[in-house]
Design a protein around this motif. Structure first.
Motif, PDB file in Angstrom:
ATOM      1  N   ARG A   1       0.810  -1.230   0.000  1.00  0.00           N
ATOM      2  CA  ARG A   1       0.000   0.000   0.000  1.00  0.00           C
ATOM      3  C   ARG A   1       0.832   1.263   0.000  1.00  0.00           C
ATOM      4  NH1 ARG A   1      -2.719  -0.479   5.971  1.00  0.00           N
ATOM      5  NH2 ARG A   1      -0.803  -0.289   7.162  1.00  0.00           N
ATOM      6  N   GLY A   2       2.111   1.150   0.320  1.00  0.00           N
ATOM      7  CA  GLY A   2       3.016   2.291   0.215  1.00  0.00           C
ATOM      8  C   GLY A   2       3.188   3.046   1.525  1.00  0.00           C
ATOM      9  N   PRO A   3       4.293   3.795   1.632  1.00  0.00           N
ATOM     10  CA  PRO A   3       4.566   4.531   2.865  1.00  0.00           C
ATOM     11  C   PRO A   3       3.664   5.759   3.033  1.00  0.00           C
ATOM     12  CG  PRO A   3       6.271   4.978   1.245  1.00  0.00           C
ATOM     13  CD  PRO A   3       5.384   3.930   0.664  1.00  0.00           C
ATOM     14  N   ASP A   4       3.062   6.234   1.958  1.00  0.00           N
ATOM     15  CA  ASP A   4       2.206   7.426   2.029  1.00  0.00           C
ATOM     16  C   ASP A   4       0.761   7.089   2.381  1.00  0.00           C
ATOM     17  OD1 ASP A   4       4.442   8.812   1.264  1.00  0.00           O
ATOM     18  OD2 ASP A   4       3.877   8.872  -0.857  1.00  0.00           O
ATOM     19  N   TRP A   5       0.443   5.814   2.599  1.00  0.00           N
ATOM     20  CA  TRP A   5      -0.934   5.413   2.867  1.00  0.00           C
ATOM     21  C   TRP A   5      -1.388   5.957   4.208  1.00  0.00           C
ATOM     22  CZ3 TRP A   5      -3.389   2.592   6.709  1.00  0.00           C
ATOM     23  CH2 TRP A   5      -4.703   2.225   6.437  1.00  0.00           C
ATOM     24  N   THR A   6      -2.576   6.544   4.221  1.00  0.00           N
ATOM     25  CA  THR A   6      -3.165   7.030   5.464  1.00  0.00           C
ATOM     26  C   THR A   6      -4.586   6.516   5.556  1.00  0.00           C
ATOM     27  OG1 THR A   6      -3.887   9.051   4.368  1.00  0.00           O
ATOM     28  CG2 THR A   6      -1.801   9.147   5.560  1.00  0.00           C
ATOM     29  N   PRO A   7      -5.009   6.114   6.753  1.00  0.00           N
ATOM     30  CA  PRO A   7      -6.384   5.621   6.893  1.00  0.00           C
ATOM     31  C   PRO A   7      -7.382   6.765   6.779  1.00  0.00           C
ATOM     32  CG  PRO A   7      -5.267   5.641   9.016  1.00  0.00           C
ATOM     33  CD  PRO A   7      -4.253   6.030   7.979  1.00  0.00           C
ATOM     34  N   VAL A   8      -8.517   6.470   6.176  1.00  0.00           N
ATOM     35  CA  VAL A   8      -9.600   7.434   6.040  1.00  0.00           C
ATOM     36  C   VAL A   8     -10.762   6.904   6.855  1.00  0.00           C
ATOM     37  CG1 VAL A   8     -11.208   8.515   4.430  1.00  0.00           C
ATOM     38  CG2 VAL A   8      -8.853   8.095   3.733  1.00  0.00           C
ATOM     39  N   LEU A   9     -11.239   7.721   7.786  1.00  0.00           N
ATOM     40  CA  LEU A   9     -12.368   7.286   8.597  1.00  0.00           C
ATOM     41  C   LEU A   9     -13.655   7.467   7.812  1.00  0.00           C
ATOM     42  CD1 LEU A   9     -11.358   8.781  12.042  1.00  0.00           C
ATOM     43  CD2 LEU A   9     -11.132   6.430  11.255  1.00  0.00           C
ATOM     44  N   LEU A  10     -14.362   6.369   7.649  1.00  0.00           N
ATOM     45  CA  LEU A  10     -15.629   6.393   6.938  1.00  0.00           C
ATOM     46  C   LEU A  10     -16.763   6.181   7.927  1.00  0.00           C
ATOM     47  CD1 LEU A  10     -14.688   4.172   3.906  1.00  0.00           C
ATOM     48  CD2 LEU A  10     -14.913   6.627   3.938  1.00  0.00           C
ATOM     49  N   PRO A  11     -17.923   6.766   7.670  1.00  0.00           N
ATOM     50  CA  PRO A  11     -19.062   6.497   8.542  1.00  0.00           C
ATOM     51  C   PRO A  11     -19.378   5.003   8.529  1.00  0.00           C
ATOM     52  CG  PRO A  11     -19.562   8.252   6.979  1.00  0.00           C
ATOM     53  CD  PRO A  11     -18.227   7.697   6.611  1.00  0.00           C
ATOM     54  N   GLY A  12     -19.862   4.478   9.652  1.00  0.00           N
ATOM     55  CA  GLY A  12     -20.159   3.050   9.777  1.00  0.00           C
ATOM     56  C   GLY A  12     -21.123   2.542   8.733  1.00  0.00           C
ATOM     57  N   ALA A  13     -22.047   3.387   8.267  1.00  0.00           N
ATOM     58  CA  ALA A  13     -23.034   2.946   7.281  1.00  0.00           C
ATOM     59  C   ALA A  13     -22.377   2.602   5.951  1.00  0.00           C
ATOM     60  CB  ALA A  13     -24.084   4.038   7.070  1.00  0.00           C
ATOM     61  N   LEU A  14     -21.301   3.289   5.609  1.00  0.00           N
ATOM     62  CA  LEU A  14     -20.636   3.020   4.342  1.00  0.00           C
ATOM     63  C   LEU A  14     -19.890   1.692   4.343  1.00  0.00           C
ATOM     64  CD1 LEU A  14     -19.232   6.512   3.377  1.00  0.00           C
ATOM     65  CD2 LEU A  14     -21.210   5.337   2.434  1.00  0.00           C
ATOM     66  N   TRP A  15     -19.549   1.208   5.528  1.00  0.00           N
ATOM     67  CA  TRP A  15     -18.816  -0.050   5.604  1.00  0.00           C
ATOM     68  C   TRP A  15     -19.734  -1.232   5.383  1.00  0.00           C
ATOM     69  CZ3 TRP A  15     -13.620  -0.693   5.908  1.00  0.00           C
ATOM     70  CH2 TRP A  15     -12.892   0.468   6.076  1.00  0.00           C
ATOM     71  N   GLY A  16     -21.036  -1.039   5.525  1.00  0.00           N
ATOM     72  CA  GLY A  16     -21.986  -2.097   5.217  1.00  0.00           C
ATOM     73  C   GLY A  16     -21.902  -3.292   6.143  1.00  0.00           C
ATOM     74  N   GLY A  17     -21.502  -3.100   7.364  1.00  0.00           N
ATOM     75  CA  GLY A  17     -21.421  -4.243   8.264  1.00  0.00           C
ATOM     76  C   GLY A  17     -21.068  -3.801   9.657  1.00  0.00           C
ATOM     77  N   SER A  18     -20.784  -4.775  10.483  1.00  0.00           N
ATOM     78  CA  SER A  18     -20.441  -4.481  11.862  1.00  0.00           C
ATOM     79  C   SER A  18     -19.055  -3.842  11.918  1.00  0.00           C
ATOM     80  CB  SER A  18     -20.453  -5.780  12.671  1.00  0.00           C
ATOM     81  OG  SER A  18     -19.530  -6.690  12.113  1.00  0.00           O
ATOM     82  N   PRO A  19     -18.768  -3.132  13.002  1.00  0.00           N
ATOM     83  CA  PRO A  19     -17.467  -2.485  13.111  1.00  0.00           C
ATOM     84  C   PRO A  19     -16.342  -3.515  13.097  1.00  0.00           C
ATOM     85  CG  PRO A  19     -18.756  -2.197  15.115  1.00  0.00           C
ATOM     86  CD  PRO A  19     -19.607  -2.910  14.137  1.00  0.00           C
ATOM     87  N   VAL A  20     -15.166  -3.066  12.749  1.00  0.00           N
ATOM     88  CA  VAL A  20     -14.014  -3.947  12.655  1.00  0.00           C
ATOM     89  C   VAL A  20     -13.629  -4.401  14.054  1.00  0.00           C
ATOM     90  CG1 VAL A  20     -11.612  -4.084  11.937  1.00  0.00           C
ATOM     91  CG2 VAL A  20     -13.230  -2.752  10.600  1.00  0.00           C
TER      92      VAL A  20
END
Length: 181
Positions: A152-171
């Motif tokens: 994924r590379g050294p510049d990868w940063t996590p993006v917080l998405l609303p729970g509804a967009l993930w389509g499932g239970s939290p990680v």
């Protein structure tokens, strides 16, 4: 023991497709029904003639088409992208991937790739479930996740998405690779 240099070099790409059994099994129940009714017609001495050849030929052709098409569907992992082979080909850059999870879909477990924009892509292969068993599904899922983490590379940063967009239970436990089962 000494490892050879060929084994020490990681592969440039990995390809996951349907297994041969996964391509054939969905066609077998209707094929058995059609074959059984045809044999039953033969046993009752009904004139079947060209109808038998036509129905068996149709099912044989369908089986052949599924075997050929099953070779195409899947995912190819390269150093910079995941190329999803479906009805249309789609390229997903590893730097844009936010998580890779296993989800249930129509009675099967499938691998889903979540992107930064909220888009989720269901992979056709690897998959496991009724009439599409894959003993190596968990290994393939872990390999896809590891491939993403490694590329994924050294510049990868996590993006917080609303729970509804993930389509499932939290990680679970902050691990995007945690299997829901």
């Amino acid at each position: 023991m000494e490892q050879s240099q060929v084994e020490a070099v990681p592969p440039e790409r990995i390809r996951y497709r349907y297994t041969r059994l996964q391509r054939v099994l969905p066609v077998l129940p209707p094929l058995v029904v059609v074959g059984g009714t045809t044999v039953f017609d033969w046993m009752t001495w009904k004139p079947a003639g060209s109808e038998i050849a036509e129905s068996l030929g149709t099912w044989a052709a369908m089986l052949l088409v599924l075997l050929i098409l099953g070779q195409y569907f899947g995912v190819t992992l390269t150093e910079s992208t995941a190329v999803v082979h479906s009805l249309r080909r789609r390229t997903i850059h590893w730097s844009n991937v936010q998580a890779i999870r296993v989800e249930r879909f129509q009675g099967a477990q499938i691998v889903v790739i979540y992107e930064a924009g909220g888009h989720r892509t269901r992979l056709r292969a690897p998959v496991t479930g009724f009439l599409c068993w894959d003993r190596e599904f968990e290994e393939k899922f872990r390999a896809i996740g590891s491939w993403w983490l490694d590329h994924r590379g050294p510049d990868w940063t996590p993006v917080l998405l609303p729970g509804a967009l993930w389509g499932g239970s939290p990680v679970r436990d902050g691990n995007p690779f945690a299997s829901p089962t």
